[in-house]
Motif scaffolding. Structure first.
Motif, PDB file in Angstrom:
ATOM      1  N   GLN A 184       0.710  -1.152  -0.136  1.00 46.03           N
ATOM      2  CA  GLN A 184       0.178   0.087  -0.166  1.00 46.03           C
ATOM      3  C   GLN A 184       0.703   1.391   0.010  1.00 46.03           C
ATOM      4  O   GLN A 184       0.696   2.357  -0.539  1.00 46.03           O
ATOM      5  CB  GLN A 184      -0.938  -0.018   1.221  1.00 46.03           C
ATOM      6  N   TYR A 191       2.131   1.592  -3.523  1.00 38.20           N
ATOM      7  CA  TYR A 191       1.037   2.084  -4.352  1.00 38.20           C
ATOM      8  C   TYR A 191       0.474   3.583  -4.114  1.00 38.20           C
ATOM      9  O   TYR A 191       0.481   4.372  -4.939  1.00 38.20           O
ATOM     10  CB  TYR A 191      -0.337   1.418  -3.847  1.00 38.20           C
ATOM     11  N   TYR A 192       0.809   4.172  -2.803  1.00 36.50           N
ATOM     12  CA  TYR A 192       0.524   5.583  -2.505  1.00 36.50           C
ATOM     13  C   TYR A 192       1.631   6.480  -3.236  1.00 36.50           C
ATOM     14  O   TYR A 192       1.275   7.337  -3.539  1.00 36.50           O
ATOM     15  CB  TYR A 192       0.477   5.598  -0.922  1.00 36.50           C
ATOM     16  N   THR A 193       2.761   5.936  -3.014  1.00 36.41           N
ATOM     17  CA  THR A 193       3.886   6.897  -3.294  1.00 36.41           C
ATOM     18  C   THR A 193       3.844   7.147  -5.116  1.00 36.41           C
ATOM     19  O   THR A 193       4.197   8.206  -5.636  1.00 36.41           O
ATOM     20  CB  THR A 193       5.317   6.330  -3.343  1.00 36.41           C
ATOM     21  N   HIS A 212       0.492   7.214  -6.865  1.00 33.73           N
ATOM     22  CA  HIS A 212      -0.990   7.409  -7.164  1.00 33.73           C
ATOM     23  C   HIS A 212      -1.350   8.418  -5.940  1.00 33.73           C
ATOM     24  O   HIS A 212      -2.594   8.957  -6.326  1.00 33.73           O
ATOM     25  CB  HIS A 212      -1.946   6.146  -7.015  1.00 33.73           C
ATOM     26  N   GLY A 213      -0.862   8.850  -5.129  1.00 38.71           N
ATOM     27  CA  GLY A 213      -1.236   9.794  -4.056  1.00 38.71           C
ATOM     28  C   GLY A 213      -2.525   9.332  -3.260  1.00 38.71           C
ATOM     29  O   GLY A 213      -3.111  10.026  -2.560  1.00 38.71           O
ATOM     30  N   LYS A 214      -2.680   7.911  -3.326  1.00 40.54           N
ATOM     31  CA  LYS A 214      -3.882   7.326  -2.439  1.00 40.54           C
ATOM     32  C   LYS A 214      -3.627   5.778  -2.305  1.00 40.54           C
ATOM     33  O   LYS A 214      -2.967   5.152  -3.041  1.00 40.54           O
ATOM     34  CB  LYS A 214      -5.314   7.602  -3.379  1.00 40.54           C
ATOM     35  N   TYR A 215      -4.385   5.341  -1.452  1.00 34.63           N
ATOM     36  CA  TYR A 215      -4.257   3.751  -1.015  1.00 34.63           C
ATOM     37  C   TYR A 215      -5.147   3.035  -2.156  1.00 34.63           C
ATOM     38  O   TYR A 215      -6.133   3.567  -2.584  1.00 34.63           O
ATOM     39  CB  TYR A 215      -4.517   3.543   0.487  1.00 34.63           C
ATOM     40  N   ASP A 244      -7.880   0.488  -2.875  1.00 36.34           N
ATOM     41  CA  ASP A 244      -9.220   0.240  -2.299  1.00 36.34           C
ATOM     42  C   ASP A 244      -9.466  -1.398  -2.099  1.00 36.34           C
ATOM     43  O   ASP A 244     -10.000  -1.850  -3.071  1.00 36.34           O
ATOM     44  CB  ASP A 244     -10.472   1.101  -2.894  1.00 36.34           C
ATOM     45  N   SER A 273      -4.960  -6.392  -6.166  1.00 38.70           N
ATOM     46  CA  SER A 273      -4.728  -5.326  -7.134  1.00 38.70           C
ATOM     47  C   SER A 273      -4.164  -6.051  -8.450  1.00 38.70           C
ATOM     48  O   SER A 273      -3.507  -6.875  -8.315  1.00 38.70           O
ATOM     49  CB  SER A 273      -4.101  -4.321  -6.843  1.00 38.70           C
ATOM     50  N   ASN A 287       4.789  10.775  -4.947  1.00 32.57           N
ATOM     51  CA  ASN A 287       3.955  11.265  -4.004  1.00 32.57           C
ATOM     52  C   ASN A 287       4.564  10.781  -2.360  1.00 32.57           C
ATOM     53  O   ASN A 287       4.689   9.952  -2.182  1.00 32.57           O
ATOM     54  CB  ASN A 287       2.900  10.669  -3.945  1.00 32.57           C
ATOM     55  N   ILE A 334       5.268  10.360   1.495  1.00 31.82           N
ATOM     56  CA  ILE A 334       4.376   9.854   2.412  1.00 31.82           C
ATOM     57  C   ILE A 334       4.896  10.087   3.592  1.00 31.82           C
ATOM     58  O   ILE A 334       6.162   9.731   3.979  1.00 31.82           O
ATOM     59  CB  ILE A 334       4.158   8.306   1.847  1.00 31.82           C
TER      60      ILE A 334
END
Length: 272
Positions: free
Chosen positions: A29, A32-34, A36-39, A41, A47, A198, A200
């Motif tokens: 996660q 993924y966040y780094t 897309h700027g979101k986790y 879902d 995924s 992104n 974190i």
């Protein structure tokens, strides 16, 4: 053979070799966040877009090129063998999985019949002798690892060093291996070494512990589950893990490492 269990950000900022039961949901996660700027879902293991995974056919070429060229920072994360096998027991053997069923279909009924274990009833919530059942599960895990009977060892209790080694044997090299027990320090050392789209803040990251709540709560301290025979079985299965990742075999109650990980030693000993 390639790089099974290897994930990479789409931006190719970092490559990660998954070791089951070693914070892999949280790490996935974060990766993924780094990008897309979101986790993601849901469970990151489910995924199919947003993260390169070796299991996805269109990810094989990008991962192979990056790993063989050592074009991105590569890391993995390991865990104390005592707590890892205990976690596998409560999650995979006693627990009901995300699909509402037992893990691997008929495996748990077979364990109940052949090894005499209990799992807390149909829903995993009834009381049972956790220590006795866990020690019987250890016999089963040892049988799978040593003799591949009554089945091949499962990825959740096969040795961490085995997972780590495939990356090396097939041409990869790690820049960092850190401990689950000092997760924020280790993950921060990875983030400090790479550039991400992104940024974190690790203190703000929720713990994506997908196994939490699947099964019964552990009723005793870790050390209570391991008598002399259990420790012997654990050492038989995980001697390389204790040696290479510097964990304390003598004291199951000490989950923290007792030395520093030597990357050169790991590449030399696991690169055969």
């Amino acid at each position: 053979m390639g790089f099974p269990g290897t994930w990479m950000t789409e931006s190719q900022s970092v490559v990660y070799r998954v070791v089951p039961k070693c914070a892999c949901s949280t790490i996935g996660q974060i990766m993924y966040y780094t990008d897309h700027g979101k986790y993601f879902d849901g469970d990151i293991h489910d995924s199919t877009t947003g993260l390169h995974k070796w299991a996805q056919d269109d990810s094989k070429d990008p991962i192979s090129k990056v790993v063989h060229g050592h074009d991105s920072y590569a890391f993995t994360c390991v865990r104390n063998p005592y707590t890892r096998i205990l976690s596998s027991f409560f999650d995979k053997i006693c627990g009901i999985q995300r699909n509402g069923k037992r893990y691997r279909g008929n495996m748990v009924p077979m364990l109940i019949q052949k090894y005499g274990i209990e799992v807390g009833g149909d829903d995993g919530k009834q009381e049972f002798d956790q220590i006795q059942s866990f020690r019987r599960f250890l016999l089963f895990a040892r049988d799978t690892i040593r003799w591949r009977r009554p089945m091949d060892p499962d990825i959740h209790w096969s040795a961490s060093s085995g997972h780590v080694s495939t990356f090396i044997v097939n041409g990869g090299r790690y820049d960092n291996i850190f401990w689950t027990e000092q997760f924020n320090d280790g993950m921060q050392s990875v983030l400090d070494a790479i550039e991400v789209p992104n940024p974190i803040v690790l203190d703000d990251v929720p713990r994506f512990n997908e196994s939490e709540g699947h099964g019964p709560k552990r009723a005793h301290p870790v050390e209570d589950y391991f008598d002399d025979m259990s420790m012997h079985l654990v050492y038989e299965m995980y001697k390389r893990d204790f040696d290479l990742f510097k964990y304390d075999f003598e004291n199951p109650g000490n989950k923290l490492p007792v030395g520093e990980i030597d990357l050169d030693e790991i590449h030399a000993k696991l690169g055969d």
